[in-house]
Design a protein around this motif. Sequence first.
Motif, mmCIF file in Angstrom:
data_model
loop_
_atom_site.group_PDB
_atom_site.id
_atom_site.type_symbol
_atom_site.label_atom_id
_atom_site.label_comp_id
_atom_site.label_asym_id
_atom_site.label_seq_id
_atom_site.Cartn_x
_atom_site.Cartn_y
_atom_site.Cartn_z
ATOM 1 N N LEU A 30 9.268 -12.154 11.480
ATOM 2 C CA LEU A 30 8.157 -11.670 12.306
ATOM 3 C C LEU A 30 8.215 -12.204 13.737
ATOM 4 N N ASN A 70 2.090 -9.818 9.674
ATOM 5 C CA ASN A 70 2.647 -8.479 9.796
ATOM 6 C C ASN A 70 1.487 -7.489 9.895
ATOM 7 N N TYR A 100 8.928 -4.174 12.018
ATOM 8 C CA TYR A 100 8.480 -5.099 10.983
ATOM 9 C C TYR A 100 8.173 -4.279 9.747
ATOM 10 N N THR A 102 7.448 -3.144 5.670
ATOM 11 C CA THR A 102 6.344 -3.373 4.737
ATOM 12 C C THR A 102 6.788 -3.254 3.279
#
Length: 157
Positions: A30, A70, A100, A102
Amino acid sequence: MSENNVNDRLEQSSMGGTPKVNPDEQRKYLGTFRERVSFAIKIKDLGNSNAIQDLNKEFENNSSYQLILNGNLSHDLISPFIKLASQNNIKFVIKTDSFYKTEPENYGVVYANKQSININKIDFENKYNHNNDSQKNDSSKKDSKSSFMDKIKNIFK
């Protein structure tokens, strides 16, 4: 500065700036480097009640670090971590860049320092050993069964 160096910098700037160091690592954690991470929770573990407790332990140990979340995840998943950070006066940032991910194996929460701290175990799954005790018991039962079966097989060889 040499003329080549100036030309290289001008070319880099025209192409979108200076290149990043370890961009894949920064996307994984991140926006920070692995060497700066104290604690990280994968998306699949965000709903685990132990994750909040363990993160709170990290806050108590190192209150000067920053929590990185996130922001591409649902608010329901990250709101308990935002609340915990606020209660403990911990700086936090929410990253919403499209790179980023998921997926369950990606990180949803990272607690990191500004400088390198080089901690070996950072993953929620490994750092505080919540599931390892039951897994050890299961694996030792399996090992004893398999070793017993191996002994029987060796008798009949």
